[in-house]
Design an enzyme around this catalytic site. Structure first.
Site, PDB file in Angstrom:
ATOM      1  N   ASP A 178      -0.495   2.349   8.659  1.00  0.00           N
ATOM      2  CA  ASP A 178      -1.111   1.592   9.752  1.00  0.00           C
ATOM      3  C   ASP A 178      -0.386   1.736  11.090  1.00  0.00           C
ATOM      4  O   ASP A 178      -0.978   1.470  12.142  1.00  0.00           O
ATOM      5  CB  ASP A 178      -1.181   0.101   9.394  1.00  0.00           C
ATOM      6  N   ARG A 189       1.046  -5.082  -5.257  1.00  0.00           N
ATOM      7  CA  ARG A 189       1.170  -6.252  -4.386  1.00  0.00           C
ATOM      8  C   ARG A 189       1.508  -7.436  -5.290  1.00  0.00           C
ATOM      9  O   ARG A 189       0.839  -7.655  -6.297  1.00  0.00           O
ATOM     10  CB  ARG A 189      -0.118  -6.490  -3.610  1.00  0.00           C
ATOM     11  N   GLY A 238      -6.179   0.757   9.066  1.00  0.00           N
ATOM     12  CA  GLY A 238      -5.202   0.306  10.046  1.00  0.00           C
ATOM     13  C   GLY A 238      -5.056  -1.197  10.122  1.00  0.00           C
ATOM     14  O   GLY A 238      -4.313  -1.704  10.964  1.00  0.00           O
ATOM     15  N   ARG A 239      -5.806  -1.921   9.288  1.00  0.00           N
ATOM     16  CA  ARG A 239      -5.802  -3.394   9.332  1.00  0.00           C
ATOM     17  C   ARG A 239      -6.091  -3.856  10.761  1.00  0.00           C
ATOM     18  O   ARG A 239      -7.114  -3.491  11.324  1.00  0.00           O
ATOM     19  CB  ARG A 239      -4.470  -3.951   8.804  1.00  0.00           C
ATOM     20  N   ASP A 247       4.974  -4.720   6.452  1.00  0.00           N
ATOM     21  CA  ASP A 247       5.546  -6.001   6.869  1.00  0.00           C
ATOM     22  C   ASP A 247       5.683  -6.997   5.719  1.00  0.00           C
ATOM     23  O   ASP A 247       6.659  -7.755   5.650  1.00  0.00           O
ATOM     24  CB  ASP A 247       4.750  -6.606   8.024  1.00  0.00           C
ATOM     25  N   THR A 294       4.016   2.694   5.774  1.00  0.00           N
ATOM     26  CA  THR A 294       2.638   2.213   5.906  1.00  0.00           C
ATOM     27  C   THR A 294       1.887   3.138   6.849  1.00  0.00           C
ATOM     28  O   THR A 294       2.406   3.516   7.902  1.00  0.00           O
ATOM     29  CB  THR A 294       2.581   0.769   6.447  1.00  0.00           C
ATOM     30  N   LYS A 305     -25.905  17.082  24.865  1.00  0.00           N
ATOM     31  CA  LYS A 305     -24.927  16.906  23.798  1.00  0.00           C
ATOM     32  C   LYS A 305     -25.646  16.662  22.480  1.00  0.00           C
ATOM     33  O   LYS A 305     -26.560  15.836  22.395  1.00  0.00           O
ATOM     34  CB  LYS A 305     -24.004  15.741  24.132  1.00  0.00           C
ATOM     35  N   LEU A 306     -25.232  17.364  21.433  1.00  0.00           N
ATOM     36  CA  LEU A 306     -25.932  17.324  20.162  1.00  0.00           C
ATOM     37  C   LEU A 306     -25.479  16.188  19.250  1.00  0.00           C
ATOM     38  O   LEU A 306     -26.145  15.877  18.264  1.00  0.00           O
ATOM     39  CB  LEU A 306     -25.766  18.660  19.432  1.00  0.00           C
ATOM     40  N   ASP A 328       1.789  -0.216  12.306  1.00  0.00           N
ATOM     41  CA  ASP A 328       1.619  -1.546  12.894  1.00  0.00           C
ATOM     42  C   ASP A 328       2.923  -2.320  13.067  1.00  0.00           C
ATOM     43  O   ASP A 328       2.904  -3.515  13.349  1.00  0.00           O
ATOM     44  CB  ASP A 328       0.644  -2.375  12.056  1.00  0.00           C
ATOM     45  N   GLY A 367       0.827  -1.211   0.000  1.00  0.00           N
ATOM     46  CA  GLY A 367       0.000   0.000   0.000  1.00  0.00           C
ATOM     47  C   GLY A 367       0.855   1.252   0.000  1.00  0.00           C
ATOM     48  O   GLY A 367       1.887   1.308   0.670  1.00  0.00           O
TER      49      GLY A 367
END
Length: 319
Positions: A127, A72, A170-171, A103, A125, A213-214, A129, A11
């Site tokens: 993410d 990919r 974010g997977r 990764d 990335t 609260k709206l 991660d 990605g």
């Protein structure tokens, strides 16, 4: 070592162009040639490789995406595809390679290093991660996009008195939702690292309504999924009008933030420095604002966990 290759894989992430630019210009500054591999490992297998110069990477630091494009590639995971890629590197007289990606891309880079080909990885990335580094390239820009989207959705949510579930990317890592929820003032953050008590979430929404609260904003990480099912549950339990917004690829594009431009520049330059020092098979990262480099095995095997302090703070501030 005479020629350094660079590719982007998986990605795309904002800041990749800054990293490419830094690799190219740092390498040329130190007297090396540079080859750009287009379309990631797929382009490598197909020999889509061209020499790059200083002008090739001019006027790209502020651009999202990747000038080298990306793909990919399942073929590179096969022995035939891997050997073909290695053959192409040798055919184009590329002596070492900088791989920018997540990764999956790092696993390909690791295999190259294990085959004796000098390789360095840069974590590109959104993410965030990869546990070995404080931040991955593109995370800050994605976070900025999410916080901007929260602000826009809050405006219409307040006007109509609705509950809004915003699904972010974010997977299986909840960092975009977690940090975006805190920065955007969300009433709840739902991440894959933790189980969600829907009844408690509904009680929070009801308490907010009672004090006038709206609106209510809920950040949902894509690793949890099923935003429309959650919307039906909340609607049933609270009698609220619930809307769902899936931000999607908006988070992957756009102009990189200054932080991502700086991070990409630092990581790209450090990757070249490591190659010059004869340090191969490593992943570049940042810890405490200092550049680091870990062996691929160590970097990939670290377990990523969410920041419990950030999550607790977001929960407290959402009362």
């Amino acid at each position: 070592m005479k020629k350094i290759g660079v590719l982007t894989s998986g990605g795309d992430a904002p800041g990749m162009n800054a990293a490419i630019r830094a690799v190219v210009r740092t390498a040329i500054y130190h007297g090396f040639e540079v080859a750009g591999v287009y379309r990631g490992y797929q382009g490598l297998i197909e020999g889509d490789i061209e020499n790059l110069n200083i002008t090739s990477v001019g006027d790209i630091i502020h651009r999202g995406g990747t000038m080298l494009r990306t793909a990919r590639c399942l073929d590179f995971k096969t022995d035939e595809g891997f050997n073909k890629g290695l053959q192409m590197l040798r055919m184009f007289k590329v002596d070492s390679l900088v791989v920018i990606g997540g990764d999956g891309s790092f696993n390909g880079a690791k295999r190259l290093a294990e085959a004796g080909f000098p390789t360095i990885g840069i974590p590109g990335t959104i993410d965030n991660d990869l546990a070995y580094t404080d931040y991955t390239l593109g995370f800050d820009t994605a976070l900025t996009t999410v916080v901007s989207a929260i602000g826009n959705i809050r405006d219409t949510s307040s006007s109509h008195g609705t509950v809004n579930i915003i699904e972010v990317m974010g997977r299986n890592c909840g960092d975009i939702a977690l940090y975006g929820g805190l920065a955007g003032g969300a009433e709840a953050v739902i991440i894959p690292e933790l189980d969600t008590d829907v009844d408690e979430l509904c009680r929070t929404i009801i308490r907010g309504k009672k004090r006038g609260k709206l609106h209510s904003i809920i950040l949902l990480a894509e690793g949890v999924g099923k935003p429309y099912e959650l919307a039906e549950q909340i609607k049933s339990k609270t009698s609220s009008d619930v809307k769902v917004s899936v931000i999607g690829y908006l988070q992957r594009g756009g102009t990189p933030t200054p932080n991502d431009r700086i991070l990409g520049s630092r990581m790209g330059a450090h990757a070249v420095e490591l190659l010059m020092e004869g340090q191969y098979g490593k992943a570049v990262g940042i810890k405490g604002n200092q550049m680091i480099a870990l062996d691929f095995d160590e970097a990939l095997n670290m377990k990523k966990d969410y920041d419990k302090g950030i999550y607790e703070l977001a929960r407290i501030l959402a009362i």
